[in-house]
Design an enzyme around this catalytic site. Structure first.
Site, mmCIF file in Angstrom:
data_model
loop_
_atom_site.group_PDB
_atom_site.id
_atom_site.type_symbol
_atom_site.label_atom_id
_atom_site.label_comp_id
_atom_site.label_asym_id
_atom_site.label_seq_id
_atom_site.Cartn_x
_atom_site.Cartn_y
_atom_site.Cartn_z
ATOM 1 N N ARG A 153 -16.163 -1.720 32.360
ATOM 2 C CA ARG A 153 -15.925 -0.475 32.282
ATOM 3 C C ARG A 153 -14.834 -0.236 31.211
ATOM 4 O O ARG A 153 -13.921 -0.866 31.556
ATOM 5 C CB ARG A 153 -15.416 0.368 33.296
ATOM 6 C CG ARG A 153 -15.379 1.818 32.909
ATOM 7 C CD ARG A 153 -16.311 2.403 32.784
ATOM 8 N NE ARG A 153 -16.808 3.699 33.413
ATOM 9 C CZ ARG A 153 -16.736 5.056 32.710
ATOM 10 N NH1 ARG A 153 -16.241 5.386 30.984
ATOM 11 N NH2 ARG A 153 -16.742 5.948 32.293
ATOM 12 N N SER B 104 -13.015 -0.362 39.118
ATOM 13 C CA SER B 104 -11.479 -0.372 39.320
ATOM 14 C C SER B 104 -10.911 -1.489 39.939
ATOM 15 O O SER B 104 -11.799 -2.374 40.406
ATOM 16 C CB SER B 104 -11.338 0.626 40.011
ATOM 17 O OG SER B 104 -9.882 1.319 39.536
ATOM 18 N N CYS C 247 -27.261 -1.731 29.900
ATOM 19 C CA CYS C 247 -26.104 -1.217 29.237
ATOM 20 C C CYS C 247 -25.374 -0.508 31.160
ATOM 21 O O CYS C 247 -26.217 0.043 31.716
ATOM 22 C CB CYS C 247 -26.744 0.409 28.782
ATOM 23 S SG CYS C 247 -24.960 1.260 28.813
ATOM 24 N N CYS D 90 -19.001 0.626 23.253
ATOM 25 C CA CYS D 90 -20.102 0.835 21.914
ATOM 26 C C CYS D 90 -19.202 2.551 21.217
ATOM 27 O O CYS D 90 -19.106 2.580 19.864
ATOM 28 C CB CYS D 90 -21.474 0.581 21.928
ATOM 29 S SG CYS D 90 -22.271 2.263 23.462
ATOM 30 N N CYS E 231 -19.650 -5.212 23.130
ATOM 31 C CA CYS E 231 -20.553 -5.281 24.140
ATOM 32 C C CYS E 231 -20.576 -6.399 25.617
ATOM 33 O O CYS E 231 -21.002 -7.494 24.895
ATOM 34 C CB CYS E 231 -21.785 -4.692 23.688
ATOM 35 S SG CYS E 231 -22.911 -4.736 25.196
ATOM 36 N N CYS F 148 -20.170 0.832 30.508
ATOM 37 C CA CYS F 148 -18.834 0.944 30.032
ATOM 38 C C CYS F 148 -18.156 2.120 29.280
ATOM 39 O O CYS F 148 -16.459 1.650 28.686
ATOM 40 C CB CYS F 148 -18.373 -0.926 29.841
ATOM 41 S SG CYS F 148 -19.152 -1.317 27.962
ATOM 42 N N THR G 15 -5.885 6.098 39.026
ATOM 43 C CA THR G 15 -6.191 6.914 40.936
ATOM 44 C C THR G 15 -5.548 7.793 41.111
ATOM 45 O O THR G 15 -6.284 8.837 41.307
ATOM 46 C CB THR G 15 -7.456 5.605 41.767
ATOM 47 O OG1 THR G 15 -8.555 4.126 41.046
ATOM 48 C CG2 THR G 15 -7.634 6.521 42.699
#
Length: 574
Positions: free
Chosen positions: A332, A87, A543, A549, A519, A546, A368
Protein backbone atom coordinates in the site's frame (compact mmCIF):
# COMPACT_ATOMS: atom_id res chain seq x y z
CA UNK A 1 -28.34 -8.50 5.58
CA UNK A 2 -27.96 -4.73 5.01
CA UNK A 3 -30.32 -2.75 2.80
CA UNK A 4 -27.99 -2.54 -0.19
CA UNK A 5 -27.47 -6.30 -0.12
CA UNK A 6 -31.22 -6.88 0.17
CA UNK A 7 -31.80 -4.59 -2.78
CA UNK A 8 -29.30 -6.35 -5.03
CA UNK A 9 -30.57 -9.78 -3.99
CA UNK A 10 -34.12 -9.07 -5.21
CA UNK A 11 -34.77 -11.01 -8.41
CA UNK A 12 -36.68 -8.16 -10.05
CA UNK A 13 -34.43 -5.39 -8.69
CA UNK A 14 -37.54 -3.42 -7.71
CA UNK A 15 -37.74 -0.58 -5.28
CA UNK A 16 -38.49 -1.13 -1.63
CA UNK A 17 -41.18 1.39 -0.82
CA UNK A 18 -40.81 1.68 2.92
CA UNK A 19 -39.08 4.75 4.27
CA UNK A 20 -38.94 6.39 7.64
CA UNK A 21 -38.16 9.84 8.95
CA UNK A 22 -34.83 10.06 10.78
CA UNK A 23 -33.07 13.26 11.76
CA UNK A 24 -35.42 15.25 9.50
CA UNK A 25 -34.17 13.45 6.36
CA UNK A 26 -36.10 10.89 4.34
CA UNK A 27 -34.18 7.64 4.32
CA UNK A 28 -35.04 4.88 1.87
CA UNK A 29 -35.12 3.95 -1.79
CA UNK A 30 -36.43 6.43 -4.30
CA UNK A 31 -36.50 6.53 -8.08
CA UNK A 32 -33.79 8.58 -9.78
CA UNK A 33 -33.50 9.60 -13.44
CA UNK A 34 -31.46 7.15 -15.50
CA UNK A 35 -32.67 4.03 -13.73
CA UNK A 36 -30.56 4.30 -10.58
CA UNK A 37 -32.18 4.00 -7.20
CA UNK A 38 -31.14 6.13 -4.26
CA UNK A 39 -30.70 5.73 -0.53
CA UNK A 40 -30.90 8.95 1.44
CA UNK A 41 -28.91 9.58 4.63
CA UNK A 42 -27.90 12.50 6.75
CA UNK A 43 -24.23 11.52 6.44
CA UNK A 44 -22.52 9.31 3.85
CA UNK A 45 -18.97 8.15 4.63
CA UNK A 46 -16.80 6.55 1.94
CA UNK A 47 -14.28 4.13 3.45
CA UNK A 48 -14.46 1.88 6.52
CA UNK A 49 -10.91 2.52 7.70
CA UNK A 50 -9.81 4.17 10.97
CA UNK A 51 -10.88 7.67 9.90
CA UNK A 52 -14.26 6.73 8.43
CA UNK A 53 -15.25 4.52 11.34
CA UNK A 54 -14.04 7.05 13.92
CA UNK A 55 -16.20 9.70 12.24
CA UNK A 56 -19.22 7.39 12.21
CA UNK A 57 -18.79 6.40 15.86
CA UNK A 58 -18.26 9.97 17.02
CA UNK A 59 -21.35 11.18 15.14
CA UNK A 60 -23.53 8.59 16.82
CA UNK A 61 -21.98 9.31 20.21
CA UNK A 62 -22.89 12.98 19.86
CA UNK A 63 -26.43 11.99 18.87
CA UNK A 64 -26.71 9.94 22.05
CA UNK A 65 -25.26 12.76 24.16
CA UNK A 66 -27.78 15.26 22.76
CA UNK A 67 -30.75 12.91 22.44
CA UNK A 68 -31.04 13.33 18.66
CA UNK A 69 -30.57 11.03 15.73
CA UNK A 70 -28.76 11.31 12.40
CA UNK A 71 -28.70 8.53 9.84
CA UNK A 72 -25.13 7.49 9.00
CA UNK A 73 -23.87 4.97 6.46
CA UNK A 74 -20.34 3.82 5.64
CA UNK A 75 -19.50 2.46 2.21
CA UNK A 76 -16.55 0.05 1.90
CA UNK A 77 -15.14 -1.27 -1.39
CA UNK A 78 -13.47 -4.30 0.22
CA UNK A 79 -15.34 -7.59 0.41
CA UNK A 80 -15.51 -7.08 4.18
CA UNK A 81 -14.37 -4.42 6.60
CA UNK A 82 -10.60 -4.69 6.99
CA UNK A 83 -10.02 -6.57 3.73
CA UNK A 84 -8.12 -3.63 2.21
CA UNK A 85 -6.45 -2.37 5.40
CA UNK A 86 -2.67 -2.68 5.57
CA UNK A 87 -0.32 -0.96 7.98
CA UNK A 88 2.80 -1.56 10.09
CA UNK A 89 1.35 -1.12 12.77
CA UNK A 90 2.76 0.27 15.99
CA UNK A 91 -0.40 1.84 17.32
CA UNK A 92 -0.52 5.00 19.39
CA UNK A 93 -3.83 4.85 21.32
CA UNK A 94 -4.20 8.59 21.89
CA UNK A 95 -7.20 9.07 19.60
CA UNK A 96 -8.83 5.79 20.64
CA UNK A 97 -8.51 6.84 24.29
CA UNK A 98 -10.63 9.87 23.41
CA UNK A 99 -13.10 8.01 21.19
CA UNK A 100 -13.71 4.85 23.24
CA UNK A 101 -12.00 5.33 26.63
CA UNK A 102 -12.90 1.85 27.85
CA UNK A 103 -11.58 0.06 24.75
CA UNK A 104 -9.67 -2.44 26.89
CA UNK A 105 -12.84 -3.58 28.63
CA UNK A 106 -14.68 -3.57 25.28
CA UNK A 107 -12.34 -6.22 23.86
CA UNK A 108 -10.32 -4.21 21.33
CA UNK A 109 -7.68 -6.40 19.64
CA UNK A 110 -4.86 -4.38 21.19
CA UNK A 111 -2.96 -6.75 23.45
CA UNK A 112 0.79 -6.53 22.76
CA UNK A 113 2.52 -3.49 24.29
CA UNK A 114 5.84 -2.42 22.83
CA UNK A 115 8.54 -4.11 24.91
CA UNK A 116 11.77 -3.04 23.16
CA UNK A 117 12.42 -0.31 20.60
CA UNK A 118 15.53 -0.63 18.42
CA UNK A 119 16.85 1.44 15.51
CA UNK A 120 19.49 -0.02 13.19
CA UNK A 121 21.64 1.30 10.38
CA UNK A 122 22.21 -1.58 7.99
CA UNK A 123 25.26 -2.20 5.87
CA UNK A 124 25.37 -5.20 3.58
CA UNK A 125 26.43 -7.51 6.41
CA UNK A 126 26.05 -5.61 9.68
CA UNK A 127 23.34 -4.00 11.82
CA UNK A 128 24.66 -0.96 13.68
CA UNK A 129 22.57 0.27 16.62
CA UNK A 130 21.59 3.94 16.68
CA UNK A 131 19.68 5.91 19.35
CA UNK A 132 15.99 5.25 18.76
CA UNK A 133 14.04 8.45 17.97
CA UNK A 134 10.61 6.81 18.10
CA UNK A 135 9.65 6.76 21.80
CA UNK A 136 7.10 3.95 21.51
CA UNK A 137 6.52 3.61 25.25
CA UNK A 138 2.79 3.13 25.78
CA UNK A 139 2.18 2.02 22.20
CA UNK A 140 1.07 -1.38 20.94
CA UNK A 141 1.90 -3.77 18.11
CA UNK A 142 -1.39 -4.58 16.38
CA UNK A 143 -3.08 -5.73 13.20
CA UNK A 144 -4.91 -2.69 11.85
CA UNK A 145 -7.23 -4.82 9.72
CA UNK A 146 -8.38 -6.57 12.90
CA UNK A 147 -8.79 -3.27 14.75
CA UNK A 148 -11.09 -1.76 12.12
CA UNK A 149 -13.24 -4.91 12.19
CA UNK A 150 -13.71 -4.36 15.91
CA UNK A 151 -14.43 -0.67 15.34
CA UNK A 152 -17.07 -1.63 12.77
CA UNK A 153 -18.93 -3.68 15.41
CA UNK A 154 -18.83 -0.67 17.75
CA UNK A 155 -20.23 1.55 15.00
CA UNK A 156 -23.03 -0.88 14.17
CA UNK A 157 -23.97 -1.13 17.85
CA UNK A 158 -24.55 2.63 17.74
CA UNK A 159 -26.78 2.36 14.67
CA UNK A 160 -24.34 3.02 11.82
CA UNK A 161 -25.13 1.11 8.61
CA UNK A 162 -22.01 -0.35 6.98
CA UNK A 163 -22.05 -1.62 3.39
CA UNK A 164 -18.96 -3.70 2.53
CA UNK A 165 -18.49 -4.89 -1.03
CA UNK A 166 -19.79 -1.71 -2.67
CA UNK A 167 -17.36 0.64 -4.39
CA UNK A 168 -18.09 4.36 -4.66
CA UNK A 169 -17.14 5.23 -8.22
CA UNK A 170 -18.78 8.60 -8.76
CA UNK A 171 -19.33 11.86 -6.88
CA UNK A 172 -22.83 13.31 -7.12
CA UNK A 173 -23.34 17.07 -7.43
CA UNK A 174 -26.36 19.35 -7.29
CA UNK A 175 -27.06 22.25 -9.64
CA UNK A 176 -24.71 24.46 -7.60
CA UNK A 177 -21.81 22.00 -7.85
CA UNK A 178 -22.12 21.05 -4.20
CA UNK A 179 -21.52 17.39 -3.36
CA UNK A 180 -24.71 15.53 -2.46
CA UNK A 181 -23.39 11.99 -2.15
CA UNK A 182 -21.80 9.22 -4.19
CA UNK A 183 -22.90 6.45 -6.51
CA UNK A 184 -21.69 2.86 -6.50
CA UNK A 185 -20.37 1.25 -9.64
CA UNK A 186 -22.65 -0.68 -11.95
CA UNK A 187 -22.03 -4.39 -11.45
CA UNK A 188 -22.06 -7.13 -14.08
CA UNK A 189 -20.35 -5.20 -16.88
CA UNK A 190 -18.22 -7.38 -19.17
CA UNK A 191 -14.69 -6.48 -20.27
CA UNK A 192 -16.03 -5.38 -23.67
CA UNK A 193 -18.54 -3.03 -22.00
CA UNK A 194 -21.61 -5.20 -22.57
CA UNK A 195 -24.06 -6.06 -19.83
CA UNK A 196 -23.83 -9.59 -18.44
CA UNK A 197 -26.79 -11.56 -17.12
CA UNK A 198 -25.74 -10.52 -13.63
CA UNK A 199 -25.91 -6.78 -14.44
CA UNK A 200 -27.10 -4.53 -11.65
CA UNK A 201 -27.31 -0.76 -11.90
CA UNK A 202 -25.38 1.14 -9.26
CA UNK A 203 -27.12 2.83 -6.36
CA UNK A 204 -26.89 6.46 -5.31
CA UNK A 205 -26.16 7.12 -1.65
CA UNK A 206 -27.21 10.68 -1.07
CA UNK A 207 -26.18 12.60 2.02
CA UNK A 208 -26.59 16.06 3.42
CA UNK A 209 -22.88 15.75 4.26
CA UNK A 210 -20.41 13.42 2.52
CA UNK A 211 -17.12 12.48 4.21
CA UNK A 212 -14.39 10.93 2.05
CA UNK A 213 -12.19 8.52 4.01
CA UNK A 214 -10.74 6.44 1.18
CA UNK A 215 -7.18 6.24 2.46
CA UNK A 216 -4.01 7.29 0.69
CA UNK A 217 -4.58 8.58 -2.87
CA UNK A 218 -8.33 8.03 -2.72
CA UNK A 219 -9.70 8.21 -6.25
CA UNK A 220 -12.76 10.35 -5.43
CA UNK A 221 -10.80 12.41 -2.91
CA UNK A 222 -8.18 13.29 -5.51
CA UNK A 223 -10.87 14.45 -7.92
CA UNK A 224 -12.45 16.60 -5.21
CA UNK A 225 -9.10 18.07 -4.14
CA UNK A 226 -8.37 19.09 -7.73
CA UNK A 227 -11.87 20.31 -8.55
CA UNK A 228 -12.03 22.66 -5.59
CA UNK A 229 -8.29 23.53 -5.45
CA UNK A 230 -8.13 22.29 -1.88
CA UNK A 231 -4.37 21.82 -1.77
CA UNK A 232 -3.79 25.42 -2.86
CA UNK A 233 -6.32 26.56 -0.24
CA UNK A 234 -4.43 24.61 2.41
CA UNK A 235 -0.68 24.41 2.93
CA UNK A 236 -0.05 24.60 -0.79
CA UNK A 237 2.59 21.96 -1.51
CA UNK A 238 2.07 18.77 -3.49
CA UNK A 239 1.71 15.45 -1.72
CA UNK A 240 4.63 13.05 -1.74
CA UNK A 241 4.31 9.30 -1.23
CA UNK A 242 6.03 6.05 -0.33
CA UNK A 243 5.24 2.42 -1.12
CA UNK A 244 5.09 0.00 1.79
CA UNK A 245 5.49 -3.73 1.09
CA UNK A 246 4.72 -6.11 3.92
CA UNK A 247 4.60 -9.75 4.93
CA UNK A 248 3.30 -11.39 8.09
CA UNK A 249 5.35 -14.39 9.15
CA UNK A 250 4.88 -17.09 11.74
CA UNK A 251 8.30 -17.73 13.26
CA UNK A 252 9.80 -20.27 15.64
CA UNK A 253 8.78 -19.88 19.29
CA UNK A 254 12.37 -19.53 20.50
CA UNK A 255 12.87 -16.44 18.29
CA UNK A 256 9.63 -14.70 19.16
CA UNK A 257 9.74 -11.63 21.44
CA UNK A 258 6.21 -10.16 21.74
CA UNK A 259 6.30 -6.38 21.53
CA UNK A 260 9.80 -6.15 20.07
CA UNK A 261 10.02 -3.29 17.57
CA UNK A 262 12.90 -2.76 15.11
CA UNK A 263 13.25 -0.06 12.47
CA UNK A 264 16.15 0.16 10.03
CA UNK A 265 17.62 2.55 7.49
CA UNK A 266 20.39 2.02 4.98
CA UNK A 267 20.95 -1.19 3.02
CA UNK A 268 19.54 -2.38 0.63
CA UNK A 269 18.61 1.17 -0.46
CA UNK A 270 21.31 3.53 -1.70
CA UNK A 271 22.09 6.83 0.00
CA UNK A 272 19.96 8.79 -2.48
CA UNK A 273 16.76 6.77 -1.92
CA UNK A 274 14.69 7.52 1.16
CA UNK A 275 13.16 4.58 2.96
CA UNK A 276 13.59 1.97 5.64
CA UNK A 277 12.24 -1.23 7.09
CA UNK A 278 10.17 -2.32 10.06
CA UNK A 279 9.97 -5.56 11.99
CA UNK A 280 7.32 -5.93 14.70
CA UNK A 281 6.72 -8.97 16.91
CA UNK A 282 2.96 -9.45 17.28
CA UNK A 283 1.07 -12.10 19.26
CA UNK A 284 0.96 -15.83 18.49
CA UNK A 285 4.50 -16.11 17.08
CA UNK A 286 3.60 -13.66 14.31
CA UNK A 287 5.98 -11.03 12.97
CA UNK A 288 5.16 -8.10 10.67
CA UNK A 289 8.06 -7.27 8.37
CA UNK A 290 8.14 -4.68 5.64
CA UNK A 291 10.10 -2.21 3.56
CA UNK A 292 8.97 1.36 2.81
CA UNK A 293 10.45 3.06 -0.26
CA UNK A 294 9.80 6.73 -1.03
CA UNK A 295 8.34 7.07 -4.53
CA UNK A 296 10.53 10.02 -5.41
CA UNK A 297 13.40 7.61 -6.17
CA UNK A 298 15.36 8.41 -9.33
CA UNK A 299 16.48 5.09 -10.80
CA UNK A 300 13.76 3.61 -13.05
CA UNK A 301 15.41 0.19 -12.71
CA UNK A 302 14.68 0.10 -8.98
CA UNK A 303 12.06 -2.48 -7.95
CA UNK A 304 10.65 -1.95 -4.44
CA UNK A 305 9.36 -5.54 -4.39
CA UNK A 306 12.79 -6.97 -5.19
CA UNK A 307 14.48 -4.62 -2.74
CA UNK A 308 12.21 -6.07 -0.05
CA UNK A 309 13.04 -9.66 -1.00
CA UNK A 310 16.73 -8.74 -0.95
CA UNK A 311 16.39 -7.05 2.45
CA UNK A 312 15.13 -10.25 4.09
CA UNK A 313 18.46 -11.93 3.31
CA UNK A 314 20.39 -9.54 5.55
CA UNK A 315 22.14 -11.71 8.19
CA UNK A 316 20.33 -9.95 11.07
CA UNK A 317 16.94 -10.54 9.44
CA UNK A 318 17.38 -13.91 7.79
CA UNK A 319 18.25 -15.67 11.06
CA UNK A 320 14.91 -14.57 12.51
CA UNK A 321 12.87 -15.77 9.54
CA UNK A 322 14.60 -19.12 8.92
CA UNK A 323 12.31 -21.99 9.87
CA UNK A 324 9.22 -19.77 9.67
CA UNK A 325 6.54 -19.38 7.03
CA UNK A 326 4.68 -16.48 5.43
CA UNK A 327 1.01 -16.06 6.33
CA UNK A 328 0.11 -13.00 4.27
CA UNK A 329 1.54 -10.48 1.79
CA UNK A 330 0.39 -7.02 0.74
CA UNK A 331 1.36 -3.53 -0.34
CA UNK A 332 0.00 0.00 0.00
CA UNK A 333 1.14 3.54 -0.60
CA UNK A 334 1.29 6.07 2.21
CA UNK A 335 1.37 9.87 2.37
CA UNK A 336 4.68 11.41 3.36
CA UNK A 337 4.03 15.08 2.60
CA UNK A 338 3.12 15.92 6.17
CA UNK A 339 2.34 19.46 7.31
CA UNK A 340 3.34 21.18 4.05
CA UNK A 341 0.94 19.06 1.99
CA UNK A 342 -2.24 19.23 4.07
CA UNK A 343 -5.09 20.52 1.88
CA UNK A 344 -8.00 22.57 3.12
CA UNK A 345 -10.19 19.47 3.63
CA UNK A 346 -13.60 21.15 3.35
CA UNK A 347 -15.55 21.25 0.08
CA UNK A 348 -19.17 22.24 -0.66
CA UNK A 349 -21.23 19.42 0.82
CA UNK A 350 -18.57 17.60 2.80
CA UNK A 351 -14.95 17.03 3.76
CA UNK A 352 -11.89 14.84 3.20
CA UNK A 353 -10.65 12.98 6.28
CA UNK A 354 -7.86 10.63 7.30
CA UNK A 355 -5.11 9.58 4.91
CA UNK A 356 -7.10 10.87 1.94
CA UNK A 357 -6.03 14.29 3.25
CA UNK A 358 -2.65 13.09 4.55
CA UNK A 359 -1.94 13.32 8.27
CA UNK A 360 0.93 10.82 8.69
CA UNK A 361 3.68 11.73 11.12
CA UNK A 362 6.64 10.56 9.01
CA UNK A 363 9.40 10.38 11.65
CA UNK A 364 7.02 8.51 13.97
CA UNK A 365 5.95 6.28 11.04
CA UNK A 366 2.41 6.59 12.36
CA UNK A 367 -0.81 7.91 10.88
CA UNK A 368 -3.61 5.85 12.40
CA UNK A 369 -4.03 8.04 15.49
CA UNK A 370 -4.06 11.25 13.44
CA UNK A 371 -6.46 9.76 10.87
CA UNK A 372 -8.84 8.77 13.65
CA UNK A 373 -8.65 12.18 15.28
CA UNK A 374 -9.35 13.93 11.96
CA UNK A 375 -12.48 11.79 11.58
CA UNK A 376 -13.59 12.71 15.08
CA UNK A 377 -13.07 16.44 14.47
CA UNK A 378 -14.94 16.18 11.17
CA UNK A 379 -17.80 14.34 12.90
CA UNK A 380 -18.20 17.14 15.43
CA UNK A 381 -18.26 19.76 12.66
CA UNK A 382 -20.73 17.65 10.69
CA UNK A 383 -23.11 17.40 13.63
CA UNK A 384 -22.95 21.15 14.20
CA UNK A 385 -23.60 21.77 10.51
CA UNK A 386 -26.65 19.49 10.37
CA UNK A 387 -28.17 20.12 13.79
CA UNK A 388 -27.21 23.73 14.44
CA UNK A 389 -26.67 25.28 11.01
CA UNK A 390 -22.94 25.84 11.45
CA UNK A 391 -20.49 25.84 8.53
CA UNK A 392 -18.37 22.76 7.72
CA UNK A 393 -15.37 25.11 7.73
CA UNK A 394 -15.46 24.51 11.48
CA UNK A 395 -13.66 21.22 10.72
CA UNK A 396 -10.72 23.08 9.15
CA UNK A 397 -10.65 25.63 11.97
CA UNK A 398 -10.71 22.99 14.71
CA UNK A 399 -8.18 20.83 12.88
CA UNK A 400 -5.70 23.71 13.08
CA UNK A 401 -6.36 24.00 16.84
CA UNK A 402 -5.93 20.27 17.48
CA UNK A 403 -2.97 18.15 18.55
CA UNK A 404 -2.77 16.85 14.95
CA UNK A 405 -1.66 20.29 13.77
CA UNK A 406 0.79 20.75 16.63
CA UNK A 407 2.27 17.28 16.12
CA UNK A 408 2.73 17.60 12.35
CA UNK A 409 4.11 21.15 12.55
CA UNK A 410 6.91 20.05 14.88
CA UNK A 411 8.11 17.38 12.43
CA UNK A 412 7.50 19.30 9.20
CA UNK A 413 11.18 19.42 8.19
CA UNK A 414 12.09 15.76 8.61
CA UNK A 415 10.93 14.36 5.30
CA UNK A 416 12.06 17.22 3.00
CA UNK A 417 15.52 17.17 4.66
CA UNK A 418 16.16 13.82 2.98
CA UNK A 419 15.83 15.41 -0.45
CA UNK A 420 19.57 15.99 -0.09
CA UNK A 421 20.42 12.35 0.63
CA UNK A 422 20.54 9.99 3.60
CA UNK A 423 23.45 11.49 5.57
CA UNK A 424 22.36 15.16 5.27
CA UNK A 425 18.82 14.05 6.10
CA UNK A 426 19.98 12.24 9.24
CA UNK A 427 22.00 15.27 10.31
CA UNK A 428 19.11 17.67 9.74
CA UNK A 429 16.53 15.43 11.41
CA UNK A 430 18.86 14.94 14.38
CA UNK A 431 19.13 18.71 14.83
CA UNK A 432 15.35 19.06 14.59
CA UNK A 433 14.69 16.23 17.04
CA UNK A 434 17.32 16.85 19.70
CA UNK A 435 18.18 20.57 19.41
CA UNK A 436 15.42 22.64 17.81
CA UNK A 437 12.57 20.31 18.84
CA UNK A 438 10.44 21.50 15.91
CA UNK A 439 11.09 25.20 16.49
CA UNK A 440 13.45 25.83 13.54
CA UNK A 441 12.34 29.18 12.07
CA UNK A 442 11.94 27.89 8.52
CA UNK A 443 9.87 25.30 6.71
CA UNK A 444 11.61 23.22 4.07
CA UNK A 445 9.86 22.49 0.79
CA UNK A 446 9.44 19.18 -0.94
CA UNK A 447 11.31 18.50 -4.15
CA UNK A 448 9.75 17.43 -7.42
CA UNK A 449 6.50 15.45 -7.44
CA UNK A 450 7.24 11.73 -7.33
CA UNK A 451 6.47 11.06 -11.00
CA UNK A 452 8.79 13.88 -12.11
CA UNK A 453 11.64 12.55 -9.94
CA UNK A 454 12.10 9.49 -12.16
CA UNK A 455 15.22 9.84 -14.34
CA UNK A 456 15.51 8.54 -17.87
CA UNK A 457 17.10 5.09 -17.92
CA UNK A 458 20.26 6.25 -19.66
CA UNK A 459 21.39 7.94 -16.43
CA UNK A 460 21.43 4.67 -14.50
CA UNK A 461 22.66 1.10 -14.65
CA UNK A 462 20.32 -1.87 -14.73
CA UNK A 463 19.90 -3.53 -11.32
CA UNK A 464 20.33 -7.30 -11.30
CA UNK A 465 18.32 -8.68 -8.41
CA UNK A 466 19.03 -12.15 -6.99
CA UNK A 467 16.64 -14.94 -7.83
CA UNK A 468 14.20 -15.77 -4.97
CA UNK A 469 15.12 -18.86 -3.00
CA UNK A 470 11.54 -19.86 -2.16
CA UNK A 471 12.29 -19.92 1.58
CA UNK A 472 13.10 -16.36 2.59
CA UNK A 473 12.44 -14.57 -0.70
CA UNK A 474 9.64 -15.29 -3.17
CA UNK A 475 8.47 -14.54 -6.68
CA UNK A 476 5.47 -12.28 -7.27
CA UNK A 477 2.90 -15.02 -8.11
CA UNK A 478 3.66 -16.76 -4.80
CA UNK A 479 3.23 -13.50 -2.89
CA UNK A 480 0.04 -12.58 -4.76
CA UNK A 481 -1.50 -15.89 -3.73
CA UNK A 482 -0.82 -14.94 -0.10
CA UNK A 483 -2.60 -11.60 -0.52
CA UNK A 484 -5.92 -13.34 -1.30
CA UNK A 485 -6.34 -10.90 -4.20
CA UNK A 486 -9.31 -11.59 -6.41
CA UNK A 487 -11.13 -9.70 -9.17
CA UNK A 488 -13.73 -10.83 -11.66
CA UNK A 489 -11.62 -11.19 -14.83
CA UNK A 490 -14.55 -10.29 -17.08
CA UNK A 491 -14.96 -6.63 -16.13
CA UNK A 492 -13.56 -3.40 -17.58
CA UNK A 493 -10.04 -2.65 -16.39
CA UNK A 494 -9.93 -0.25 -13.45
CA UNK A 495 -6.46 0.83 -14.62
CA UNK A 496 -6.89 3.22 -17.51
CA UNK A 497 -4.35 4.79 -19.84
CA UNK A 498 -5.08 8.40 -20.66
CA UNK A 499 -2.98 8.00 -23.82
CA UNK A 500 -2.62 4.33 -24.90
CA UNK A 501 0.40 5.17 -27.06
CA UNK A 502 2.64 6.53 -24.29
CA UNK A 503 3.84 3.20 -22.83
CA UNK A 504 5.35 2.20 -26.17
CA UNK A 505 6.50 5.67 -27.25
CA UNK A 506 7.79 7.03 -23.91
CA UNK A 507 7.90 4.63 -20.95
CA UNK A 508 9.60 1.75 -22.71
CA UNK A 509 12.28 3.58 -24.76
CA UNK A 510 13.05 6.43 -22.34
CA UNK A 511 12.41 4.97 -18.88
CA UNK A 512 12.98 1.24 -19.52
CA UNK A 513 9.37 0.34 -18.62
CA UNK A 514 9.35 1.40 -14.94
CA UNK A 515 5.74 0.24 -14.47
CA UNK A 516 6.98 -3.34 -14.68
CA UNK A 517 9.05 -2.69 -11.54
CA UNK A 518 7.32 -0.11 -9.32
CA UNK A 519 4.15 -2.23 -9.25
CA UNK A 520 4.45 -4.85 -6.44
CA UNK A 521 1.94 -7.17 -8.14
CA UNK A 522 3.31 -7.38 -11.72
CA UNK A 523 0.14 -5.85 -13.09
CA UNK A 524 2.10 -4.32 -15.97
CA UNK A 525 4.16 -6.27 -18.48
CA UNK A 526 5.29 -5.79 -22.05
CA UNK A 527 4.48 -8.58 -24.48
CA UNK A 528 5.02 -8.89 -28.24
CA UNK A 529 2.07 -8.03 -30.48
CA UNK A 530 1.25 -9.66 -33.82
CA UNK A 531 4.12 -7.70 -35.44
CA UNK A 532 6.54 -8.64 -32.66
CA UNK A 533 6.52 -5.12 -31.23
CA UNK A 534 6.46 -4.68 -27.46
CA UNK A 535 3.04 -3.67 -26.20
CA UNK A 536 1.90 -2.96 -22.63
CA UNK A 537 -0.41 -5.58 -21.16
CA UNK A 538 -2.36 -4.69 -18.01
CA UNK A 539 -3.18 -7.64 -15.75
CA UNK A 540 -5.72 -5.74 -13.66
CA UNK A 541 -6.85 -8.91 -11.87
CA UNK A 542 -3.51 -8.88 -9.97
CA UNK A 543 -4.01 -5.38 -8.54
CA UNK A 544 -3.40 -4.93 -4.80
CA UNK A 545 -5.02 -1.46 -4.84
CA UNK A 546 -1.73 0.05 -3.65
CA UNK A 547 -2.04 3.06 -6.06
CA UNK A 548 1.71 3.18 -6.85
CA UNK A 549 0.98 3.31 -10.59
CA UNK A 550 -1.36 6.28 -10.21
CA UNK A 551 1.45 8.12 -8.42
CA UNK A 552 4.73 7.05 -10.05
CA UNK A 553 4.02 6.82 -13.78
CA UNK A 554 6.45 9.36 -15.33
CA UNK A 555 3.78 11.06 -17.46
CA UNK A 556 0.84 10.53 -15.07
CA UNK A 557 -0.74 8.43 -17.80
CA UNK A 558 -2.28 5.77 -15.56
CA UNK A 559 -5.56 6.50 -13.81
CA UNK A 560 -6.63 4.18 -10.98
CA UNK A 561 -10.40 3.95 -10.49
CA UNK A 562 -12.37 1.56 -8.32
CA UNK A 563 -13.24 -1.84 -9.80
CA UNK A 564 -16.41 -3.73 -8.92
CA UNK A 565 -17.01 -3.74 -5.19
CA UNK A 566 -15.58 -6.69 -3.32
CA UNK A 567 -12.56 -7.05 -5.61
CA UNK A 568 -8.94 -6.66 -4.55
CA UNK A 569 -6.93 -8.09 -1.66
CA UNK A 570 -8.43 -9.97 1.25
CA UNK A 571 -6.27 -9.11 4.23
CA UNK A 572 -7.00 -10.55 7.65
CA UNK A 573 -3.89 -9.94 9.80
CA UNK A 574 -2.24 -6.97 8.08
Amino acid sequence: MNRLARFFSRPDNTVVAATRLIGGWRRGFCDEPGGREALNYDVVIVGAGPAGLSAAIRLKQICQERNTDLSVCVLEKGSEVGAHILSGNVFEPRALNELIPNWRQEGAPINVPVSTDKFWFLTRSRALSLPSPFNNKGNYVISLSQLVRWMATKAEELGVEIYPGFAAGEVLYDENEAVVGVATNDMGIAKDGSKKETFQRGVELRGRITLLAEGCRGSLSEKIIKKFNLREKGQGQHQTYALGIKEVWEIEESKHEPGSVIHTIGWPLDFNTYGGSFLYHMADRQVSIGLVVALNYHNPYLSPYDEFQKFKHHPAIRKLLEGGNVIQYGARTLNEGGFQSIPNPVFPGGAVIGCSAGFINVPKIKGTHTAMKSGMIAAEATYNALAEGAKMELYWENLKKSWIWEELYKVRNYRPAFEYGLLPGLAMSGLEHYIFKGRLPLTLKHGKPDHEATDVASKHKHINYPKPDGQISFDVPTSLYRSNTNHDHDQPSHLRLRDPSLPQSVNLPLYAAPETRYCPARVYEYVPDEKNRQKLQINAQNCLHCKACDIKDPKQNIEWIVPEGGGGPGYSVM
